[in-house]
Design a protein around this motif. Structure first.
Motif, PDB file in Angstrom:
ATOM      1  N   VAL A  75       0.843  -1.202   0.000  1.00 29.97           N
ATOM      2  CA  VAL A  75       0.000   0.000   0.000  1.00 29.97           C
ATOM      3  C   VAL A  75       0.875   1.248   0.000  1.00 29.97           C
ATOM      4  O   VAL A  75       0.605   2.227  -0.708  1.00 29.97           O
ATOM      5  CB  VAL A  75      -0.941  -0.007   1.222  1.00 29.97           C
ATOM      6  CG1 VAL A  75      -1.709   1.315   1.298  1.00 29.97           C
ATOM      7  CG2 VAL A  75      -1.904  -1.176   1.136  1.00 29.97           C
ATOM      8  N   ARG A  76       1.948   1.207   0.797  1.00 33.65           N
ATOM      9  CA  ARG A  76       2.855   2.359   0.838  1.00 33.65           C
ATOM     10  C   ARG A  76       3.450   2.618  -0.551  1.00 33.65           C
ATOM     11  O   ARG A  76       3.559   3.762  -0.991  1.00 33.65           O
ATOM     12  CB  ARG A  76       3.963   2.104   1.854  1.00 33.65           C
ATOM     13  CG  ARG A  76       4.858   3.327   2.076  1.00 33.65           C
ATOM     14  CD  ARG A  76       6.012   3.023   3.010  1.00 33.65           C
ATOM     15  NE  ARG A  76       5.552   2.680   4.331  1.00 33.65           N
ATOM     16  CZ  ARG A  76       5.708   1.485   4.897  1.00 33.65           C
ATOM     17  NH1 ARG A  76       6.323   0.522   4.233  1.00 33.65           N
ATOM     18  NH2 ARG A  76       5.261   1.250   6.106  1.00 33.65           N
ATOM     19  N   GLY A  77       3.810   1.534  -1.242  1.00 32.98           N
ATOM     20  CA  GLY A  77       4.350   1.682  -2.594  1.00 32.98           C
ATOM     21  C   GLY A  77       3.340   2.311  -3.542  1.00 32.98           C
ATOM     22  O   GLY A  77       3.678   3.171  -4.364  1.00 32.98           O
ATOM     23  N   ALA A  78       2.066   1.878  -3.427  1.00 29.03           N
ATOM     24  CA  ALA A  78       1.020   2.446  -4.280  1.00 29.03           C
ATOM     25  C   ALA A  78       0.814   3.935  -3.983  1.00 29.03           C
ATOM     26  O   ALA A  78       0.579   4.739  -4.891  1.00 29.03           O
ATOM     27  CB  ALA A  78      -0.282   1.674  -4.078  1.00 29.03           C
ATOM     28  N   LEU A  79       0.912   4.276  -2.707  1.00 28.21           N
ATOM     29  CA  LEU A  79       0.776   5.690  -2.327  1.00 28.21           C
ATOM     30  C   LEU A  79       1.896   6.519  -2.934  1.00 28.21           C
ATOM     31  O   LEU A  79       1.667   7.617  -3.452  1.00 28.21           O
ATOM     32  CB  LEU A  79       0.805   5.806  -0.801  1.00 28.21           C
ATOM     33  CG  LEU A  79      -0.524   5.599  -0.075  1.00 28.21           C
ATOM     34  CD1 LEU A  79      -0.282   5.404   1.410  1.00 28.21           C
ATOM     35  CD2 LEU A  79      -1.438   6.797  -0.309  1.00 28.21           C
TER      36      LEU A  79
ATOM     37  N   MET B 223      -5.293   7.168   0.212  1.00 26.68           N
ATOM     38  CA  MET B 223      -5.003   8.543   0.608  1.00 26.68           C
ATOM     39  C   MET B 223      -3.889   8.596   1.643  1.00 26.68           C
ATOM     40  O   MET B 223      -3.064   9.496   1.633  1.00 26.68           O
ATOM     41  CB  MET B 223      -6.272   9.197   1.151  1.00 26.68           C
ATOM     42  CG  MET B 223      -7.352   9.316   0.078  1.00 26.68           C
ATOM     43  SD  MET B 223      -9.041   9.452   0.711  1.00 26.68           S
ATOM     44  CE  MET B 223      -9.010  11.042   1.468  1.00 26.68           C
ATOM     45  N   ARG B 224      -3.885   7.644   2.581  1.00 28.40           N
ATOM     46  CA  ARG B 224      -2.779   7.589   3.552  1.00 28.40           C
ATOM     47  C   ARG B 224      -2.852   6.298   4.349  1.00 28.40           C
ATOM     48  O   ARG B 224      -3.905   5.645   4.405  1.00 28.40           O
ATOM     49  CB  ARG B 224      -2.825   8.767   4.508  1.00 28.40           C
ATOM     50  CG  ARG B 224      -4.015   8.795   5.420  1.00 28.40           C
ATOM     51  CD  ARG B 224      -3.858   9.841   6.498  1.00 28.40           C
ATOM     52  NE  ARG B 224      -5.084   9.971   7.259  1.00 28.40           N
ATOM     53  CZ  ARG B 224      -5.181  10.611   8.411  1.00 28.40           C
ATOM     54  NH1 ARG B 224      -4.120  11.171   8.936  1.00 28.40           N
ATOM     55  NH2 ARG B 224      -6.334  10.704   9.040  1.00 28.40           N
ATOM     56  N   LEU B 225      -1.716   5.940   4.953  1.00 24.92           N
ATOM     57  CA  LEU B 225      -1.619   4.828   5.890  1.00 24.92           C
ATOM     58  C   LEU B 225      -1.517   5.395   7.293  1.00 24.92           C
ATOM     59  O   LEU B 225      -0.907   6.430   7.515  1.00 24.92           O
ATOM     60  CB  LEU B 225      -0.366   3.995   5.602  1.00 24.92           C
ATOM     61  CG  LEU B 225      -0.472   2.901   4.551  1.00 24.92           C
ATOM     62  CD1 LEU B 225       0.926   2.443   4.155  1.00 24.92           C
ATOM     63  CD2 LEU B 225      -1.245   1.707   5.086  1.00 24.92           C
ATOM     64  N   LEU B 226      -2.110   4.726   8.255  1.00 29.44           N
ATOM     65  CA  LEU B 226      -1.991   5.183   9.638  1.00 29.44           C
ATOM     66  C   LEU B 226      -2.161   4.014  10.576  1.00 29.44           C
ATOM     67  O   LEU B 226      -2.671   2.948  10.202  1.00 29.44           O
ATOM     68  CB  LEU B 226      -3.016   6.268   9.958  1.00 29.44           C
ATOM     69  CG  LEU B 226      -4.501   5.893   9.946  1.00 29.44           C
ATOM     70  CD1 LEU B 226      -5.282   6.959  10.720  1.00 29.44           C
ATOM     71  CD2 LEU B 226      -5.029   5.860   8.522  1.00 29.44           C
TER      72      LEU B 226
ATOM     73  N   GLY C 161      -2.670   0.291  17.659  1.00 31.54           N
ATOM     74  CA  GLY C 161      -1.881  -0.894  17.324  1.00 31.54           C
ATOM     75  C   GLY C 161      -2.311  -1.599  16.054  1.00 31.54           C
ATOM     76  O   GLY C 161      -1.804  -2.681  15.753  1.00 31.54           O
ATOM     77  N   ARG C 162      -3.253  -1.039  15.299  1.00 32.74           N
ATOM     78  CA  ARG C 162      -3.683  -1.647  14.040  1.00 32.74           C
ATOM     79  C   ARG C 162      -3.417  -0.677  12.892  1.00 32.74           C
ATOM     80  O   ARG C 162      -3.613   0.523  13.027  1.00 32.74           O
ATOM     81  CB  ARG C 162      -5.177  -1.992  14.071  1.00 32.74           C
ATOM     82  CG  ARG C 162      -5.548  -3.082  15.072  1.00 32.74           C
ATOM     83  CD  ARG C 162      -6.975  -3.548  14.816  1.00 32.74           C
ATOM     84  NE  ARG C 162      -7.339  -4.632  15.714  1.00 32.74           N
ATOM     85  CZ  ARG C 162      -8.025  -4.475  16.835  1.00 32.74           C
ATOM     86  NH1 ARG C 162      -8.412  -3.279  17.205  1.00 32.74           N
ATOM     87  NH2 ARG C 162      -8.317  -5.512  17.601  1.00 32.74           N
ATOM     88  N   ALA C 163      -2.969  -1.247  11.765  1.00 33.49           N
ATOM     89  CA  ALA C 163      -2.677  -0.409  10.601  1.00 33.49           C
ATOM     90  C   ALA C 163      -3.910  -0.350   9.700  1.00 33.49           C
ATOM     91  O   ALA C 163      -4.619  -1.341   9.515  1.00 33.49           O
ATOM     92  CB  ALA C 163      -1.498  -0.984   9.832  1.00 33.49           C
ATOM     93  N   TYR C 164      -4.162   0.839   9.156  1.00 30.64           N
ATOM     94  CA  TYR C 164      -5.304   1.071   8.260  1.00 30.64           C
ATOM     95  C   TYR C 164      -4.824   1.838   7.032  1.00 30.64           C
ATOM     96  O   TYR C 164      -3.849   2.584   7.096  1.00 30.64           O
ATOM     97  CB  TYR C 164      -6.381   1.918   8.946  1.00 30.64           C
ATOM     98  CG  TYR C 164      -7.028   1.295  10.153  1.00 30.64           C
ATOM     99  CD1 TYR C 164      -8.258   0.650  10.065  1.00 30.64           C
ATOM    100  CD2 TYR C 164      -6.409   1.374  11.401  1.00 30.64           C
ATOM    101  CE1 TYR C 164      -8.858   0.096  11.172  1.00 30.64           C
ATOM    102  CE2 TYR C 164      -7.001   0.811  12.526  1.00 30.64           C
ATOM    103  CZ  TYR C 164      -8.225   0.179  12.406  1.00 30.64           C
ATOM    104  OH  TYR C 164      -8.812  -0.375  13.519  1.00 30.64           O
ATOM    105  N   VAL C 165      -5.547   1.633   5.934  1.00 30.41           N
ATOM    106  CA  VAL C 165      -5.377   2.519   4.789  1.00 30.41           C
ATOM    107  C   VAL C 165      -6.676   3.305   4.643  1.00 30.41           C
ATOM    108  O   VAL C 165      -7.768   2.730   4.597  1.00 30.41           O
ATOM    109  CB  VAL C 165      -5.032   1.749   3.498  1.00 30.41           C
ATOM    110  CG1 VAL C 165      -6.035   0.645   3.199  1.00 30.41           C
ATOM    111  CG2 VAL C 165      -4.948   2.716   2.317  1.00 30.41           C
ATOM    112  N   GLU C 166      -6.549   4.615   4.632  1.00 35.01           N
ATOM    113  CA  GLU C 166      -7.701   5.478   4.401  1.00 35.01           C
ATOM    114  C   GLU C 166      -7.762   5.755   2.907  1.00 35.01           C
ATOM    115  O   GLU C 166      -6.753   6.154   2.306  1.00 35.01           O
ATOM    116  CB  GLU C 166      -7.565   6.783   5.176  1.00 35.01           C
ATOM    117  CG  GLU C 166      -8.816   7.647   5.111  1.00 35.01           C
ATOM    118  CD  GLU C 166      -8.685   8.902   5.968  1.00 35.01           C
ATOM    119  OE1 GLU C 166      -9.709   9.484   6.313  1.00 35.01           O
ATOM    120  OE2 GLU C 166      -7.548   9.275   6.289  1.00 35.01           O
TER     121      GLU C 166
END
Length: 317
Positions: A147-151, A177-180, A184-189
């Motif tokens: 996901v970070r790569g796609a961002l 739009m962003r990762l956060l 303690g859990r990772a999400y992609v908005e």
């Protein structure tokens, strides 16, 4: 010296090199940067006026030009040395920077440069910090990196996503739009093209992911903060169903876990909890999961859904 006195002394010592580097600094900006009110800052500056070297004559004291909006330091009285971090402060800063570097969506290169500078300046404290392991607090199977790569490349994603609330899997195309990381859990908005709205997707519930060649184009006017308010991952739409449950002490936790519109204590040791659900199916699963510790007060259709499922469960015995 009291804690407040120590804090003020540290602030005064930090102010001198800060102001020296910023002639004509705005009072409002200086106060904001140091986490104090403008009135407190002006009190600090008045105190700085009488600080300086032994002798304490006119040529020994700090001097500055202070008007309604700005301040300029004209003589630092040899107190311009930047405040040094203690070993504990340096260690805490290094560990915090390492944790930040592990956070999805953060500019790792910038954090790495800052970390290298702090570690280099910290000396022994920097070497001790290498014995401290820091993780992002979540289990990443590689999806976050994709996901970070796609961002970074500005690409849309096709995902297969498991929605626990409906116990269903769906295929969606999203514009990240962003990762956060939250609790303690990772999400992609992202902008979800199927829902035509901003949605938060838990990284560990993405079963499959494909980066598409087309660009990521979130709907016009949407910003990363659009779907994330007040630290809550779930931001219900205004037309989401409003449900009210009567819960006992054992189910009181839902008021901490979900954003609630209203929570009222009742004389018998129960609470009336009103919140918005993504849909009635999610609300049904929530109510059934709470068991006999919860009662559906409204809406009637939700009460009927829960009643029907309870009857079916009893009939199975």
């Amino acid at each position: 010296m009291s804690g407040a006195g120590t804090e003020r002394l540290a602030r005064l010592l930090a102010l001198v090199p800060y102001l020296q580097a910023r002639p004509g600094a705005l009072i409002s900006e200086v106060a904001e940067d140091h986490g104090v009110t403008e009135r407190q800052l002006r009190d600090d500056l008045q105190l700085l006026f009488v600080c300086g070297l032994p002798g304490y004559g006119p040529g020994d004291l700090i001097d500055m030009s202070l008007d309604d909006d700005t301040v300029t330091l004209t003589y630092h009285a040899e107190l311009d040395r930047p405040l040094r971090l203690t070993a504990d402060e340096a260690l805490a800063l290094i560990v915090a920077l390492r944790a930040l570097a592990e956070t999805p969506g953060v500019d790792g290169a910038a954090v790495g440069r800052a970390l290298a500078k702090v570690e280099g300046a910290a000396g022994e404290a920097g070497r001790s910090a290498k014995q401290v392991a820091v993780t992002g607090g979540y289990e990443d199977t590689g999806v976050a990196a994709q996901v970070r790569g796609a961002l970074e490349r500005g690409r849309a994603l096709k995902i297969v996503y498991y929605t626990a609330g409906r116990d269903a899997t769906s295929e969606r195309v999203i514009d990240p739009m962003r990762l956060l990381v939250v609790d303690g859990r990772a999400y992609v908005e992202a902008w979800c093209r199927r829902a035509e709205a901003v949605r938060m997707f838990r990284i560990d519930r993405i079963d499959a992911l494909e980066e598409l060649p087309e660009p990521s184009v979130p709907a016009r006017g949407m910003s990363p903060e659009s779907g994330f308010r007040h630290g809550a991952v779930f931001a219900p739409a205004p037309d989401s169903p409003l449900i009210t449950l009567r819960v006992g002490l054992g189910s009181r936790w839902i008021t901490e876990y979900y954003p609630c519109d209203d929570v009222r204590a009742e004389p018998g040791g129960t609470w009336l909890v009103t919140l918005r659900a993504s849909d009635l199916e999610w609300a049904r699963r929530l109510a059934m999961g709470l068991g006999e510790d919860a009662e559906v007060v409204s809406p009637p259709e939700l009460a009927e859904l829960v009643r029907s499922e309870a009857r079916a469960a009893l009939a199975a015995y």
